[in-house]
Design a protein around this motif. Structure first.
Motif, PDB file in Angstrom:
ATOM      1  N   ILE A 233      12.797   1.435 -12.374  1.00  0.00           N
ATOM      2  CA  ILE A 233      13.221   0.669 -11.198  1.00  0.00           C
ATOM      3  C   ILE A 233      12.368   1.021  -9.978  1.00  0.00           C
ATOM      4  O   ILE A 233      11.870   0.138  -9.273  1.00  0.00           O
ATOM      5  CB  ILE A 233      14.713   0.918 -10.911  1.00  0.00           C
ATOM      6  CG1 ILE A 233      15.570   0.276 -12.000  1.00  0.00           C
ATOM      7  CG2 ILE A 233      15.102   0.376  -9.535  1.00  0.00           C
ATOM      8  CD1 ILE A 233      17.026   0.675 -11.955  1.00  0.00           C
ATOM      9  N   LEU A 234      12.189   2.303  -9.713  1.00  0.00           N
ATOM     10  CA  LEU A 234      11.430   2.710  -8.532  1.00  0.00           C
ATOM     11  C   LEU A 234       9.979   2.260  -8.617  1.00  0.00           C
ATOM     12  O   LEU A 234       9.400   1.809  -7.619  1.00  0.00           O
ATOM     13  CB  LEU A 234      11.522   4.223  -8.346  1.00  0.00           C
ATOM     14  CG  LEU A 234      12.877   4.737  -7.856  1.00  0.00           C
ATOM     15  CD1 LEU A 234      12.932   6.255  -7.913  1.00  0.00           C
ATOM     16  CD2 LEU A 234      13.155   4.263  -6.435  1.00  0.00           C
ATOM     17  N   HIS A 235       9.378   2.372  -9.799  1.00  0.00           N
ATOM     18  CA  HIS A 235       7.999   1.914  -9.927  1.00  0.00           C
ATOM     19  C   HIS A 235       7.894   0.395  -9.775  1.00  0.00           C
ATOM     20  O   HIS A 235       6.916  -0.112  -9.203  1.00  0.00           O
ATOM     21  CB  HIS A 235       7.416   2.354 -11.274  1.00  0.00           C
ATOM     22  CG  HIS A 235       6.955   3.774 -11.282  1.00  0.00           C
ATOM     23  ND1 HIS A 235       7.761   4.811 -11.690  1.00  0.00           N
ATOM     24  CD2 HIS A 235       5.776   4.329 -10.911  1.00  0.00           C
ATOM     25  CE1 HIS A 235       7.092   5.948 -11.584  1.00  0.00           C
ATOM     26  NE2 HIS A 235       5.887   5.687 -11.105  1.00  0.00           N
ATOM     27  N   SER A 236       8.872  -0.334 -10.263  1.00  0.00           N
ATOM     28  CA  SER A 236       8.859  -1.789 -10.122  1.00  0.00           C
ATOM     29  C   SER A 236       8.903  -2.196  -8.656  1.00  0.00           C
ATOM     30  O   SER A 236       8.279  -3.186  -8.252  1.00  0.00           O
ATOM     31  CB  SER A 236      10.037  -2.408 -10.883  1.00  0.00           C
ATOM     32  OG  SER A 236       9.929  -2.165 -12.273  1.00  0.00           O
ATOM     33  N   ILE A 237       9.629  -1.439  -7.839  1.00  0.00           N
ATOM     34  CA  ILE A 237       9.647  -1.676  -6.393  1.00  0.00           C
ATOM     35  C   ILE A 237       8.320  -1.248  -5.770  1.00  0.00           C
ATOM     36  O   ILE A 237       7.753  -1.948  -4.920  1.00  0.00           O
ATOM     37  CB  ILE A 237      10.817  -0.922  -5.740  1.00  0.00           C
ATOM     38  CG1 ILE A 237      12.156  -1.418  -6.276  1.00  0.00           C
ATOM     39  CG2 ILE A 237      10.769  -1.053  -4.213  1.00  0.00           C
ATOM     40  CD1 ILE A 237      13.342  -0.568  -5.842  1.00  0.00           C
ATOM     41  N   TYR A 238       7.818  -0.107  -6.207  1.00  0.00           N
ATOM     42  CA  TYR A 238       6.600   0.492  -5.655  1.00  0.00           C
ATOM     43  C   TYR A 238       5.421  -0.469  -5.676  1.00  0.00           C
ATOM     44  O   TYR A 238       4.730  -0.644  -4.670  1.00  0.00           O
ATOM     45  CB  TYR A 238       6.298   1.752  -6.465  1.00  0.00           C
ATOM     46  CG  TYR A 238       5.089   2.548  -6.060  1.00  0.00           C
ATOM     47  CD1 TYR A 238       5.009   3.198  -4.826  1.00  0.00           C
ATOM     48  CD2 TYR A 238       4.013   2.711  -6.948  1.00  0.00           C
ATOM     49  CE1 TYR A 238       3.911   3.973  -4.483  1.00  0.00           C
ATOM     50  CE2 TYR A 238       2.916   3.488  -6.614  1.00  0.00           C
ATOM     51  CZ  TYR A 238       2.865   4.107  -5.389  1.00  0.00           C
ATOM     52  OH  TYR A 238       1.778   4.883  -5.057  1.00  0.00           O
ATOM     53  N   TRP A 239       5.185  -1.100  -6.817  1.00  0.00           N
ATOM     54  CA  TRP A 239       4.031  -2.007  -6.912  1.00  0.00           C
ATOM     55  C   TRP A 239       4.168  -3.171  -5.934  1.00  0.00           C
ATOM     56  O   TRP A 239       3.185  -3.587  -5.310  1.00  0.00           O
ATOM     57  CB  TRP A 239       3.891  -2.548  -8.335  1.00  0.00           C
ATOM     58  CG  TRP A 239       3.827  -1.498  -9.395  1.00  0.00           C
ATOM     59  CD1 TRP A 239       4.641  -1.375 -10.493  1.00  0.00           C
ATOM     60  CD2 TRP A 239       2.901  -0.402  -9.477  1.00  0.00           C
ATOM     61  NE1 TRP A 239       4.286  -0.275 -11.239  1.00  0.00           N
ATOM     62  CE2 TRP A 239       3.226   0.339 -10.631  1.00  0.00           C
ATOM     63  CE3 TRP A 239       1.843   0.022  -8.684  1.00  0.00           C
ATOM     64  CZ2 TRP A 239       2.526   1.474 -11.021  1.00  0.00           C
ATOM     65  CZ3 TRP A 239       1.141   1.161  -9.049  1.00  0.00           C
ATOM     66  CH2 TRP A 239       1.485   1.869 -10.210  1.00  0.00           C
ATOM     67  N   GLN A 240       5.367  -3.707  -5.788  1.00  0.00           N
ATOM     68  CA  GLN A 240       5.586  -4.845  -4.897  1.00  0.00           C
ATOM     69  C   GLN A 240       5.558  -4.434  -3.425  1.00  0.00           C
ATOM     70  O   GLN A 240       5.266  -5.256  -2.548  1.00  0.00           O
ATOM     71  CB  GLN A 240       6.926  -5.509  -5.208  1.00  0.00           C
ATOM     72  CG  GLN A 240       7.045  -6.058  -6.613  1.00  0.00           C
ATOM     73  CD  GLN A 240       6.205  -7.294  -6.836  1.00  0.00           C
ATOM     74  OE1 GLN A 240       5.866  -7.993  -5.879  1.00  0.00           O
ATOM     75  NE2 GLN A 240       5.859  -7.570  -8.080  1.00  0.00           N
ATOM     76  N   ASN A 241       5.865  -3.173  -3.146  1.00  0.00           N
ATOM     77  CA  ASN A 241       5.889  -2.660  -1.773  1.00  0.00           C
ATOM     78  C   ASN A 241       4.496  -2.533  -1.157  1.00  0.00           C
ATOM     79  O   ASN A 241       4.369  -2.265   0.030  1.00  0.00           O
ATOM     80  CB  ASN A 241       6.531  -1.267  -1.730  1.00  0.00           C
ATOM     81  CG  ASN A 241       8.027  -1.283  -1.550  1.00  0.00           C
ATOM     82  OD1 ASN A 241       8.661  -0.234  -1.671  1.00  0.00           O
ATOM     83  ND2 ASN A 241       8.626  -2.426  -1.247  1.00  0.00           N
ATOM     84  N   MET A 242       3.456  -2.679  -1.997  1.00  0.00           N
ATOM     85  CA  MET A 242       2.096  -2.464  -1.505  1.00  0.00           C
ATOM     86  C   MET A 242       1.274  -3.740  -1.569  1.00  0.00           C
ATOM     87  O   MET A 242       1.514  -4.615  -2.398  1.00  0.00           O
ATOM     88  CB  MET A 242       1.416  -1.367  -2.326  1.00  0.00           C
ATOM     89  CG  MET A 242       2.063   0.001  -2.196  1.00  0.00           C
ATOM     90  SD  MET A 242       1.180   1.315  -3.077  1.00  0.00           S
ATOM     91  CE  MET A 242       1.499   0.877  -4.800  1.00  0.00           C
ATOM     92  N   THR A 243       0.291  -3.815  -0.677  1.00  0.00           N
ATOM     93  CA  THR A 243      -0.670  -4.912  -0.661  1.00  0.00           C
ATOM     94  C   THR A 243      -1.989  -4.355  -0.151  1.00  0.00           C
ATOM     95  O   THR A 243      -2.051  -3.222   0.330  1.00  0.00           O
ATOM     96  CB  THR A 243      -0.174  -6.076   0.210  1.00  0.00           C
ATOM     97  OG1 THR A 243      -1.022  -7.206   0.021  1.00  0.00           O
ATOM     98  CG2 THR A 243      -0.135  -5.703   1.683  1.00  0.00           C
TER      99      THR A 243
END
Length: 215
Positions: free
Chosen positions: A74-84
Motif C-alpha cells: 500500500i505505501l509503495h503504491s502511494i509512493y510512486w504516485q506521490n512523485m513526479t
C-alpha cells in the motif's frame, strides 16, 4: 488467483532523475515492491491453508507477515504516485496551482508550510532502521498529522489515511546517496506531486464514515 498485483509505474525509470536514479527506481519497483505483493499473496494462501486444516500454530507469524507485506504494498503504491519529475513537482502547494485547500490544511495543522516540511523531513530522516515519514489525514480531528512509521506498519494512529509518504528504507536511496539518508529526504521535496497529494486529501476528507465513533 493473486489478490494483489504490482501496479505499473506512472512514468519511466528515468523520470525522477537526478533526484532518484533510474537504477534505483527499477530495482525498488520491480524487485522490492514486487516482493511485498508476492509476500501478501503468499501469506493469504498460507492463512487459507491454516483455516482448512485448522492448524493455528503459526497464526501470530502469519498475521504479522500479512500486515508487513500488505502495508509495504500500500505505501509503495502511494509512493510512486506521490512523485513526479523535478520540472513538474516540488516547491510549495499553492492556490494558484489548484491545491489551495491542501495548502490551507497544512498551515492550519502545522502553523506554516515551513513547519510542516521541517517536521516531515525530521520524522523521515530519523527513522530508526527501516521506515517511512508520512503525512496523513486523521479523521477524528479532521486535521493533518505526521507519522513516523517503523518498517511498513508500526507506530501509526489507527484510522489515519496516508496522503504523502517518504520512503526511508535504505533500498530507496543507498545506491545513490550511500548512508546520507537526510540528503535523500531533502532531495525528495523536489519531486513531490502536490496534485496527487491534494487529490488524496480531498478523498480522505470526504470519507466521513471511515470510523464508527461511540456517541
Amino acid at each position: 488467483m493473486p489478490v494483489y498485483t504490482l501496479p505499473e509505474l506512472p512514468y519511466d525509470y528515468s523520470a525522477l532523475a537526478p533526484v532518484i536514479s533510474p537504477e534505483i527506481i527499477e530495482l525498488h519497483h520491480d524487485k522490492h515492491h514486487a516482493a511485498y505483493v508476492k509476500g501478501a499473496n503468499d501469506t493469504l494462501e498460507q492463512l487459507a491453508e491454516a483455516r482448512d486444516k485448522e492448524t493455528w500454530g503459526s497464526i501470530n507469524g502469519l498475521e504479522k507477515n500479512l500486515a508487513f507485506h500488505l502495508s509495504g504494498h500500500i505505501l509503495h503504491s502511494i509512493y510512486w504516485q506521490n512523485m513526479t519529475g523535478p520540472k513538474d513537482g516540488g516547491g510549495e502547494p499553492l492556490a494558484a496551482d489548484g491545491v489551495g485547500e491542501l495548502a490551507d490544511a497544512i498551515v492550519e495543522s502545522f502553523g506554516s508550510f515551513a513547519g510542516f516540511k521541517a517536521q516531515l523531513t525530521k520524522a523521515s530522516a530519523t527513522t530508526q532502521g527501516s521506515g517511512w515519514g508520512v503525512l496523513a489525514y486523521e479523521p477524528l480531528s479532521g486535521r493533518l498529522i505526521v507519522e513516523q512509521v517503523y518498517d511498513h506498519q508500526g507506530n501509526v494512529g489507527q484510522g489515519a489515511t496516508p496522503i504523502l509518504v517518504f520512503d526511508a528504507w535504505e533500498h530507496a536511496f543507498y545506491l545513490q546517496y550511500k548512508n546520507q539518508k537526510v540528503d535523500f529526504i531533502e532531495a525528495m521535496w523536489q519531486v513531490v506531486n502536490w496534485q496527487d497529494v491534494a487529490r488524496r486529501y480531498e478523498a480522505a476528507k470526504s470519507r466521513a464514515d471511515v470510523l464508527l465513533l461511540a456517541p
